[in-house]
Scaffold this motif. Sequence first.
Motif, PDB file in Angstrom:
ATOM      1  N   VAL A  63     -18.038 -17.502  20.074  1.00 32.83           N
ATOM      2  CA  VAL A  63     -18.024 -17.855  21.556  1.00 32.83           C
ATOM      3  C   VAL A  63     -17.179 -17.259  22.446  1.00 32.83           C
ATOM      4  N   GLN A  64     -17.622 -16.501  23.418  1.00 35.87           N
ATOM      5  CA  GLN A  64     -16.461 -15.920  24.435  1.00 35.87           C
ATOM      6  C   GLN A  64     -15.670 -17.158  24.845  1.00 35.87           C
ATOM      7  N   GLY A  65     -14.460 -16.871  25.010  1.00 34.82           N
ATOM      8  CA  GLY A  65     -13.710 -18.214  25.346  1.00 34.82           C
ATOM      9  C   GLY A  65     -13.938 -18.680  26.715  1.00 34.82           C
ATOM     10  N   HIS A  66     -14.156 -17.947  27.625  1.00 36.56           N
ATOM     11  CA  HIS A  66     -14.371 -18.240  29.125  1.00 36.56           C
ATOM     12  C   HIS A  66     -15.638 -18.884  29.438  1.00 36.56           C
ATOM     13  N   SER A  67     -16.597 -18.786  28.230  1.00 42.91           N
ATOM     14  CA  SER A  67     -17.758 -19.126  28.673  1.00 42.91           C
ATOM     15  C   SER A  67     -18.141 -20.465  28.099  1.00 42.91           C
ATOM     16  N   ILE A 124     -24.362  -9.507  35.843  1.00 45.75           N
ATOM     17  CA  ILE A 124     -23.522  -9.624  36.980  1.00 45.75           C
ATOM     18  C   ILE A 124     -22.536 -10.893  36.829  1.00 45.75           C
ATOM     19  N   LYS A 125     -21.262 -10.477  37.154  1.00 47.20           N
ATOM     20  CA  LYS A 125     -20.175 -11.619  37.089  1.00 47.20           C
ATOM     21  C   LYS A 125     -20.574 -12.556  38.216  1.00 47.20           C
ATOM     22  N   GLY A 126     -20.631 -13.690  37.902  1.00 44.19           N
ATOM     23  CA  GLY A 126     -20.819 -14.873  38.628  1.00 44.19           C
ATOM     24  C   GLY A 126     -22.294 -14.970  39.313  1.00 44.19           C
ATOM     25  N   CYS A 174     -21.502  -7.033  29.380  1.00 39.98           N
ATOM     26  CA  CYS A 174     -20.927  -5.949  30.622  1.00 39.98           C
ATOM     27  C   CYS A 174     -21.454  -6.343  31.991  1.00 39.98           C
ATOM     28  N   ASN A 175     -20.295  -7.089  32.476  1.00 33.09           N
ATOM     29  CA  ASN A 175     -20.639  -7.518  33.812  1.00 33.09           C
ATOM     30  C   ASN A 175     -19.802  -6.859  34.460  1.00 33.09           C
ATOM     31  N   LEU A 176     -19.184  -5.840  33.922  1.00 32.85           N
ATOM     32  CA  LEU A 176     -18.427  -4.628  34.894  1.00 32.85           C
ATOM     33  C   LEU A 176     -17.199  -4.862  35.433  1.00 32.85           C
ATOM     34  N   GLN A 177     -16.813  -6.386  35.129  1.00 29.43           N
ATOM     35  CA  GLN A 177     -15.729  -6.806  35.852  1.00 29.43           C
ATOM     36  C   GLN A 177     -14.648  -7.535  34.865  1.00 29.43           C
ATOM     37  N   ARG A 178     -13.662  -7.491  35.153  1.00 27.58           N
ATOM     38  CA  ARG A 178     -12.713  -8.258  34.228  1.00 27.58           C
ATOM     39  C   ARG A 178     -11.910  -9.077  35.227  1.00 27.58           C
ATOM     40  N   ALA A 218     -17.611 -18.071  36.771  1.00 30.84           N
ATOM     41  CA  ALA A 218     -18.353 -16.706  36.842  1.00 30.84           C
ATOM     42  C   ALA A 218     -18.777 -16.030  35.144  1.00 30.84           C
ATOM     43  N   SER A 219     -17.905 -16.263  34.392  1.00 29.58           N
ATOM     44  CA  SER A 219     -18.184 -15.507  33.166  1.00 29.58           C
ATOM     45  C   SER A 219     -19.366 -16.179  32.449  1.00 29.58           C
ATOM     46  N   PHE A 220     -19.642 -17.509  32.410  1.00 29.37           N
ATOM     47  CA  PHE A 220     -20.771 -18.054  31.739  1.00 29.37           C
ATOM     48  C   PHE A 220     -22.064 -17.723  32.695  1.00 29.37           C
ATOM     49  N   GLY A 228     -16.159  -9.826  26.292  1.00 24.18           N
ATOM     50  CA  GLY A 228     -16.470  -9.474  27.585  1.00 24.18           C
ATOM     51  C   GLY A 228     -16.235  -8.113  27.498  1.00 24.18           C
ATOM     52  N   ASP A 229     -16.513  -7.278  28.702  1.00 22.50           N
ATOM     53  CA  ASP A 229     -16.460  -5.815  28.605  1.00 22.50           C
ATOM     54  C   ASP A 229     -14.912  -5.511  28.828  1.00 22.50           C
ATOM     55  N   GLY A 230     -14.250  -6.390  29.567  1.00 29.23           N
ATOM     56  CA  GLY A 230     -12.859  -6.209  29.999  1.00 29.23           C
ATOM     57  C   GLY A 230     -11.921  -6.466  28.514  1.00 29.23           C
ATOM     58  N   GLU A 231     -12.548  -7.268  27.746  1.00 32.27           N
ATOM     59  CA  GLU A 231     -11.850  -7.639  26.639  1.00 32.27           C
ATOM     60  C   GLU A 231     -11.929  -6.351  25.553  1.00 32.27           C
ATOM     61  N   MET A 232     -12.897  -5.451  25.753  1.00 40.52           N
ATOM     62  CA  MET A 232     -12.621  -4.126  24.949  1.00 40.52           C
ATOM     63  C   MET A 232     -11.747  -3.311  25.258  1.00 40.52           C
ATOM     64  N   THR A 292     -11.374 -18.001  20.287  1.00 37.81           N
ATOM     65  CA  THR A 292     -11.394 -16.695  20.714  1.00 37.81           C
ATOM     66  C   THR A 292     -10.707 -16.306  22.213  1.00 37.81           C
ATOM     67  N   VAL A 293     -10.319 -16.992  22.688  1.00 38.28           N
ATOM     68  CA  VAL A 293      -9.644 -16.885  23.916  1.00 38.28           C
ATOM     69  C   VAL A 293      -8.588 -16.039  24.150  1.00 38.28           C
ATOM     70  N   SER A 294      -8.041 -15.692  22.900  1.00 42.28           N
ATOM     71  CA  SER A 294      -6.908 -14.637  23.086  1.00 42.28           C
ATOM     72  C   SER A 294      -7.456 -13.162  22.952  1.00 42.28           C
TER      73      SER A 294
HETATM   74  C1  LIG Z   1      -4.753 -11.508  25.118  1.00 42.78           C
HETATM   75  C2  LIG Z   1      -5.249 -12.043  26.415  1.00 42.78           C
HETATM   76  N1  LIG Z   1      -4.717 -11.392  27.482  1.00 42.78           N
HETATM   77  C3  LIG Z   1      -5.111 -11.977  28.907  1.00 42.78           C
HETATM   78  C4  LIG Z   1      -5.948 -13.036  28.906  1.00 42.78           C
HETATM   79  C5  LIG Z   1      -6.293 -13.539  30.142  1.00 42.78           C
HETATM   80  N2  LIG Z   1      -7.840 -13.023  30.396  1.00 42.78           N
HETATM   81  C6  LIG Z   1      -8.612 -14.004  30.417  1.00 42.78           C
HETATM   82  S1  LIG Z   1     -10.035 -13.708  30.864  1.00 42.78           S
HETATM   83  C7  LIG Z   1      -9.542 -12.324  31.226  1.00 42.78           C
HETATM   84  C8  LIG Z   1     -10.591 -11.274  32.037  1.00 42.78           C
HETATM   85  C9  LIG Z   1     -11.782 -11.174  31.009  1.00 42.78           C
HETATM   86  O1  LIG Z   1     -12.816 -10.177  31.449  1.00 42.78           O
HETATM   87  P1  LIG Z   1     -13.792  -9.775  30.327  1.00 42.78           P
HETATM   88  O2  LIG Z   1     -13.413  -9.812  29.151  1.00 42.78           O
HETATM   89  O3  LIG Z   1     -14.462  -8.694  30.973  1.00 42.78           O
HETATM   90  O4  LIG Z   1     -14.738 -11.133  30.355  1.00 42.78           O
HETATM   91  P2  LIG Z   1     -15.603 -11.728  31.360  1.00 42.78           P
HETATM   92  O5  LIG Z   1     -15.101 -12.915  32.092  1.00 42.78           O
HETATM   93  O6  LIG Z   1     -15.889 -10.634  32.731  1.00 42.78           O
HETATM   94  O7  LIG Z   1     -17.161 -12.069  30.868  1.00 42.78           O
HETATM   95  C10 LIG Z   1      -8.336 -12.123  31.274  1.00 42.78           C
HETATM   96  C11 LIG Z   1      -7.283 -10.850  31.569  1.00 42.78           C
HETATM   97  C12 LIG Z   1      -6.512 -13.492  27.497  1.00 42.78           C
HETATM   98  N3  LIG Z   1      -7.240 -14.525  27.698  1.00 42.78           N
HETATM   99  N4  LIG Z   1      -5.759 -13.048  26.356  1.00 42.78           N
END
Ligand SMILES: Cc1ncc(C[n+]2csc(CCOP(=O)(O)OP(=O)(O)O)c2C)c(N)n1
Length: 889
Positions: free
Chosen positions: A138-142, A390-392, A258-262, A107-109, A228-232, A190-192
């Motif tokens: 690069v954002q970790g989850h992407s 939009i997430k996902g 800003c996909n509005l979701q974490r 969903a992130s990418f 990510g917006d949640g990361e902020m 970047t993933v932390s």
């Molecule tokens: C310090 C830290 N805490 C928690 C996590 C677990 N975690 C990974 S992704 C995520 C949500 C990310 O949301 P967002 O930043 O909005 O990224 P999106 O996937 O929505 O683009 C969480 C809580 C993490 N990777 N690092």
Amino acid sequence: MEMQEIPDVDPQETQEWLDALDSVIRHEGAERAQYLLEQLVEKARRNGAYLPFSATTAYCNTILAGQEERSPGDHEIEDRIRAYVRWNAMAMVVRANKHTNVGGHIASFASAATLYDVGYNHFWRAPSDNFGGDMVFVQGHSAPGVYARAFLLGRLSQEQMDNFRQEVDGKGLSSYPHPWLMPDFWQFPTVSMGLGPLMAIYQARFMRYLRDREIIQPQGRKVWAFMGDGEMDEPESLGAISLAGREKLDNLVFVINCNLQRLDGPVRGNSKIIQELESNFRGAGWNVIKVIWGGYWDTLFARDTKGLLMKRLEECVDGEFQTFKSKDGAYVRKHFFGKYPELLELVSTMSDDDIWRLNRGGHDPHKVYAAYAAAMKHSGQPTVILAKTIKGYGMGEAGESQNITHQQKKMGTSSIKTFRDRFNVPVPDEQLEEVPYLKFEEGSPELTYMRERRAALGGYLPARRQKAAPLEVPPLSAFDALLKATGEGREMSTTMAFVRILTTLVRDKKIGKFVVPIVPDESRTFGMEGMFRQLGIYSHVGQLYTPQDAEQLMFYKEDKKGQILEEGINEAGAMSSWIAAATSYSTHGIPMIPFYIYYSMFGFQRIGDLAWAAGDMRARGFLLGGTAGRTTLNGEGLQHEDGHSHLQAATIPNCISYDPTYAYELAVIVQDGMRRMYQEQEDVYYYITVMNENYEHPAMPAGAEASILKGMYLLREGKAKKGAPKVQLLGSGTILREVIAGAELLEKEYGVSADIWSVTSFNELRRNGLDVQRWNMLHPEQPPRLSHIEECLKDRGGPVIAATDYMKLFADQVRAFIPGRKFFALGTDGFGRSDTREKLRGFFEVNRHYVTVAALKSLADEELVPQSTVAAAIVKYGIDPEKPNPTTV
Ligand SMILES: Cc1ncc(C[n+]2csc(CCOP(=O)(O)OP(=O)(O)O)c2C)c(N)n1
Ligand SMILES: [Mg+2]
């Protein structure tokens, strides 16, 4: 009173003012309008009107529809490329999770695909012979999307793709960006969450530092950081944005998806994350570009003459926006437009599908291109792009805009079919089940286009440089003065010895200019203020004032070419600067030699996750834990007295740590560290504790270098008579001096012969011990090897007593390598407190008396002295046997 609460008492007058403004914008431009408005606001304020500060602008795109720079790209080709990248990114996660449970994120990418695609196609320049290259966090989850693109380009094989998150057997791809695991690919871990934004700011700042010091050329390089917006919500994400604003880092671009979701749900269900971030960044002096609405909205906005559409968008909160996108066009018509009849009218000619197609800015390549182009051109400020997505995106009922979407790693065949249809990729129905990867044929317009775009931008990304030209490290003899005895009555601390080493290094003709001293507002604590004048404190603008101490020899000199990074009370920032310098060999192709010195308590304990990331990033440099030791930093008390940083250092596999006692040990360690990191280019970094206790330093025993580096060497042999009971005393840091004093008591008062070992690194002894133990286990039929500590102690009998200024666990680490012998570890477990060193060492039971008692007790347990001798010693030294354990008080 808030703006919304003020009633419009004269709508006609309001309209006249608005018309006047309209006319100014039309005839003289927005800038003039802004000027006039600011004049009006200022005048109102000066006349006593209370006008609350508002850092937000309307909930619409910053760049107006007519003012967008158009992409020169081929949009149809780019659309197809993006569709393939999307598909492959989804496929790799789904395929990996068919047979394993290794996880992954779709969903992130899916929400970020356009943001990356536009960058890779048009903006991010790779390093080449005459260009340093942009840096992209690069954002970790992407990560899957980045792999998917590299796969299309033939940079990764299908086998690698299929081994996503299966790294152990090699040929796998790491879950997230990890330079340790993919050293020629990923640059920045970047993933932390939060560390990426923070480190990116300091990379940009360090790039500026190198440029101001004329170590690199000005080339308009940029640091792009995705988050990510949640990361902020992480304090680290926003914690340094004011520094970036203050320093006007126009080489820095943040892109916040800003996909509005974490993970669990909406980031700001009850308000708007984009507006909140806008005000934070504007307040911090950033150029903010909002990319909220895609092109399909433009015609609607053009027809929204009364601003009703805008009003509706303003009143919706993110929770509603998310819900809308989890439903369908009919729902949006009813619940969004349906609130006002005029809005229903506005969309009356649109079908539900048309309404559904009203896209968000972050999914519109034209809007994204325009934002990136504006960011590239903007000068004098860092830029943040707030892209609404939009997430996902495209996952349909499998996840689009759903609260569960973050962790979706499986998709059913029907969802995959929807995904295929949505992005129109050529996968036949009968193959949907296996989710095959897609490739563009050799010679196809798409592959040619992708390659051409990257060639025009200097080559492929991500890519990481692993080595730079080695430095010419000075020999140990450069530190000759420190290898000699200080002499009778001439005392100094290891901190002073360190400052001398640093001074020698910065004066070195060959490598001096690559040294980067870094301090978080503690130069005076460590006696480094002499360097202010000598090296200058880096400031991009130089010094715009006469410093208060200008008359003095060592005045506070700020300088555009300053070498010292004085980061203020900011350990996380200082560590991020250190990381930027310590990875400069890779990011700039120029090895820099950072020495970051700080209160040891505010090191790993405070910024441990950055230290971990530094290991991942293969940082090369020195961390100096200053005023170290639980009892050595005497007056400062519980929060300052560090008795565990070495244990924390031990958790980082490529961090080499030492707790030296003498100046010559420090010189040997630093010189060899330089050799390993800058000559041999090993990917290790050093943590060395230095203390503020003054004492005499002996000359280096001949030939001790190798053993100093291995972690222990014989400092002095026991002197007592033949046949006397023997003990082996081990000590490190300042407590080695208590050990020496204990040895004297043992010899003089109890006739015990004590060999004294200076242990420079219990951590290295343990690593070596474990390594040897492991080898012996796996080679049972070969002659067993001996670890360094076994080698040292094998011919020297008696119980072993070790004492340090750290928790007992620190010395206890080597117990396993002293098999069959009595081993007693003294250390400083418990909370520190303020008092004199002498009192503290009594309290924590690490002084000479406790060394003596521990040695006697160990001998008594082996029946080499009577227990009554121990009891007598306890009485003699005034130790209260009922004294509470220091960990409990
Ligand atoms: C310090 C830290 N805490 C928690 C996590 C677990 N975690 C990974 S992704 C995520 C949500 C990310 O949301 P967002 O930043 O909005 O990224 P999106 O996937 O929505 O683009 C969480 C809580 C993490 N990777 N690092
Ligand atoms: Mg998010």
